[in-house]
Design an enzyme around this catalytic site. Structure first.
Site, PDB file in Angstrom:
ATOM      1  N   GLN A  79       0.873  -1.174   0.000  1.00 38.41           N
ATOM      2  CA  GLN A  79       0.000   0.000   0.000  1.00 38.41           C
ATOM      3  C   GLN A  79       0.909   1.222   0.000  1.00 38.41           C
ATOM      4  OE1 GLN A  79      -3.649  -0.526   0.056  1.00 38.41           O
ATOM      5  NE2 GLN A  79      -2.774  -2.471  -0.618  1.00 38.41           N
ATOM      6  N   GLY A  92     -12.015   2.688   3.388  1.00 40.53           N
ATOM      7  CA  GLY A  92     -11.039   1.815   2.746  1.00 40.53           C
ATOM      8  C   GLY A  92     -10.056   2.573   1.866  1.00 40.53           C
ATOM      9  N   HIS A  93      -9.078   1.856   1.352  1.00 41.28           N
ATOM     10  CA  HIS A  93      -8.042   2.491   0.540  1.00 41.28           C
ATOM     11  C   HIS A  93      -8.603   3.043  -0.775  1.00 41.28           C
ATOM     12  CE1 HIS A  93      -6.759  -1.795  -1.006  1.00 41.28           C
ATOM     13  NE2 HIS A  93      -8.044  -1.640  -1.032  1.00 41.28           N
ATOM     14  N   ASN A  94      -8.094   4.202  -1.137  1.00 42.79           N
ATOM     15  CA  ASN A  94      -8.446   4.849  -2.402  1.00 42.79           C
ATOM     16  C   ASN A  94      -9.880   5.328  -2.487  1.00 42.79           C
ATOM     17  OD1 ASN A  94      -6.205   2.538  -3.316  1.00 42.79           O
ATOM     18  ND2 ASN A  94      -5.871   4.625  -4.028  1.00 42.79           N
TER      19      ASN A  94
END
Lengths: 335, 335, 335
Positions: free
Chosen positions: C194, C235-237
């Site tokens: 990540q 969450g990511h992005n």
């Protein structure tokens, strides 16, 4: 890294200029000539011809579309993950104990472990070689960490938590707190002592602010390679099988047994004292209320609609049994 | 401990060898001769004859099946909880202040309290006798803890939090953070100051990483003996009645009033500005959207099925009102 | 403060005694003569005539009912919020670094920032002027805080987190932890690095124990003035548009894009890789499973009923498709 070096290291084949050099990774859309990107999902194939990425990792059937150099992989996403790891910043965490750390005399800390600032370690706990204990972590009594575990920052292991090798725990997680065991007596709650511990297998990863309670008598157990996302709740005496992943905000209540290779969706729930067999997928926000004995995908809930439509349909849900009875009657009448 | 000693201490009757000695507790299935087990749920009765437990706590009707000594109790689970507490490890938390603690000059800490490492205590806060403040806790301004409270590790009391006697808070909980009070003005959010506090009654227990916001003007209140599991969210100005228990991941939105002796299931939600009367049970993952005036058990949601079946039924949910109208019409036609 | 002073400061008009003095705020029901209250919701209008509040902020049409002095506002709630802020206790947080803090040599801390006890700051991170970093916060590598940010207590910024101006983060929040990116290879999970960060716009506010993961390649982004309540999972992005608010226990999965001025209800979920346009409201505990392209209010779920009724109706949900087919057939027969 050149395309040739990457190809050799990860058993890929080069399509194009084997001497192409990259110094980082990016998405297909954002990548620049010195970066490597990947194409795993055919949904993004249309981005490939216009990508500026110097190298793209992709499947054989997409290689012809690559505008520059391609690395062909059977599983481009896995290959990309391994390549990207080469470019991941790894902040130094040298062995040694920060002078502020408060470590009980009876604790055993490997000289090859890193203990950060404001860390406390309780009686009889053991920290193995290669472990990294980040700032503000507190480790209580009778815990043990096998080699190469990482507690990133303010992780709390309350008591009797045993971690295998290479367990990674993100900030704010709490392992080994007392399970929610209550008995009602004479109109008041009585705590049921939680005398068990938590056992976490090798290669598990625990998300930020996730909670795993210790067992009442036996232990709460995560087998190896279990992955828990953030804000997950694991009740006392739960057992989670190897390689199972649980997404954010999901929960398993006390004494639930979840099999191996299961995927529990975000905010999904598993009631206590039931069993889910191996290879079960539960979709997001579904609730498992009885044991599942067949692999497969399971769901509950209703679809999202505009609120006005939803209100009309939801009101009818309250009449569903009556409606079904009426149809049964009506159906008989028309037969 | 001998069976006779336990019988006298907890008002139980011995069936078998009053001199039987135990030094720990375990489950019926795992117990060894020096351990005590219990049988409360008839589902496990078949484990009784084969149990190696030296003593089993059980109901009178099961006493004949006990292979060794039995202690007969009206409520075996409560009796067991009290016996097990005798065997619970109690790590020493001697009175005194760890040298690393940062305590404001105007704070008052009882000489009989334990203050662990890396603890901060703000202006005008008071820590009563017998309190245990574990590592990395931060207590802000104007908080007070009555006697014998336990903040296990990195608990945060932000401001104006008042705890009664014997309140136990598990790691990571946050009490007294500003409630989510917002007004929209000229296209931007404006914070509504949260000037109230949090009042927690005697004998409450708050789970790991649970949040209880402070009130906007009045206080957020937990009456005595309220039990909150992990990852529970309590909005500003909520009031929770005595002896109510809320399971993991449940939530109550601002100004909700929950009665006494309620059981709120895991991941269940209670909307704001409504009232739930005493003795209401909400099953897991149900959502309370209006006030409840009758004791009893309440639910929402749909049952879990395999995903393919679920998809077909869920699609029909969108047509439920139309379906009901059609049945109404059809039914009239056939009448 | 006198009514006249408040009127001038906030552009309100006085109805009654312009010299009326207040020294605090309270609810209409609880206010005493030296306190100011407000009436924004007509539901509480009946409390107005009997209120002891020395001053009440209200709409023009309610001014006649005020028993004492009134301040007339077009939006009484906003006006009250601004007045109440005058009475909010602001604990002193003087500039300077607590001697216990562990700050990397390469970090840059403004001399006008306040760094509390047991704080760690990693390599190359920058803390702007006017920032307040409360006790037990840990800031990792390559983070930056623009002017006047507040991290209240034990907030963790893991790595590559960039905060705009006046960002406020409540205790226990974790920003910048690794997103939940996994690839399965040869029966084992492989971490997908990540490498992105988290970017938080000006005036955002993040609730207690909320988690915002860093992006996989690009960043996770909150535009300006986004408000997240407690125990929210991002969450990511994910990208969240300006002025959007998400209530407690809600979640957005990886790569979801949420528009501006959206309201996401408590415990609502947004699946990954979808888009929600501006000005969408999602009601509590609803699940968004596909993109939303029209502003408006959306819902899923079923209404709460007593458990017995619910069981009957829920059982019929499993037969809903069959029921609809039968009605279709029946309906044709009767046509």
């Amino acid at each position: 890294m050149t395309a040739a070096e990457l190809a050799e290291r990860f058993a890929l084949s080069v399509h194009g200029d084997a001497g192409a050099v990259v110094s980082g990774v990016a998405t297909l859309a954002a990548a620049r000539p010195h970066q490597l990107a990947f194409l795993a999902n055919s949904k993004y194939r249309n981005q490939l011809p216009g990508s500026h990425a110097g190298i793209v990792v992709l499947r054989a059937e997409d290689a012809e579309l690559a505008p520059h150099t391609a690395l062909v992989a059977r599983d481009p996403y896995s290959a990309f993950a391994k390549i990207a790891a080469l470019f991941e910043p790894r902040p130094p965490r040298p062995a040694g104990i920060h002078p502020s750390a408060a470590i009980d005399d009876s604790a055993e800390v490997s000289p090859e472990a890193h203990i950060g600032p404001f860390v406390s370690i309780g009686a009889r706990s053991k920290i193995g070689p290669g472990c990294v204990i980040g700032p503000n972590c507190s480790i209580g009594e009778d815990c043990s960490l096998d080699a190469d575990c990482e507690l990133q920052a303010r992780v709390t292991l309350v008591a009797r938590v045993r971690l295998g090798k290479r367990v990674r725990i993100l900030p704010g997680a709490v392992l080994g707190a007392a399970g929610f065991g209550l008995a009602m007596e004479a109109g008041k709650w009585l705590n049921v002592p939680q005398l068990g511990g938590v056992v976490v297998g090798d290669d598990c990863e625990i998300g930020a602010n996730t909670c795993i309670d210790r067992g009442a008598l036996d232990d709460t157990v995560l087998e190896e390679d279990v992955r828990l996302d953030n804000l997950v709740q694991i009740g006392h005496n739960v057992r989670i099988g190897a390689h199972t992943a649980m997404a954010g905000c999901s929960a398993a209540a006390g004494s639930a047994k979840i099999g191996r290779y299961c995927l529990i969706g975000g905010a999904a729930g598993v009631l206590g004292h039931l069993e889910i067999c191996d290879k079960v997928t539960i979709t997001a926000m579904s609730l498992v209320t009885s044991s599942i004995r067949e692999p497969g995908e399971y769901s509950s809930g209703t679809p999202l609609t505009d609120n006005r439509t939803w209100r009309k349909n939801a009101a009818r849900f309250k009449q569903l049994d009556a409606l079904a009875r009426r149809v049964g009657a009506s159906s008989k009448e028309t037969e």
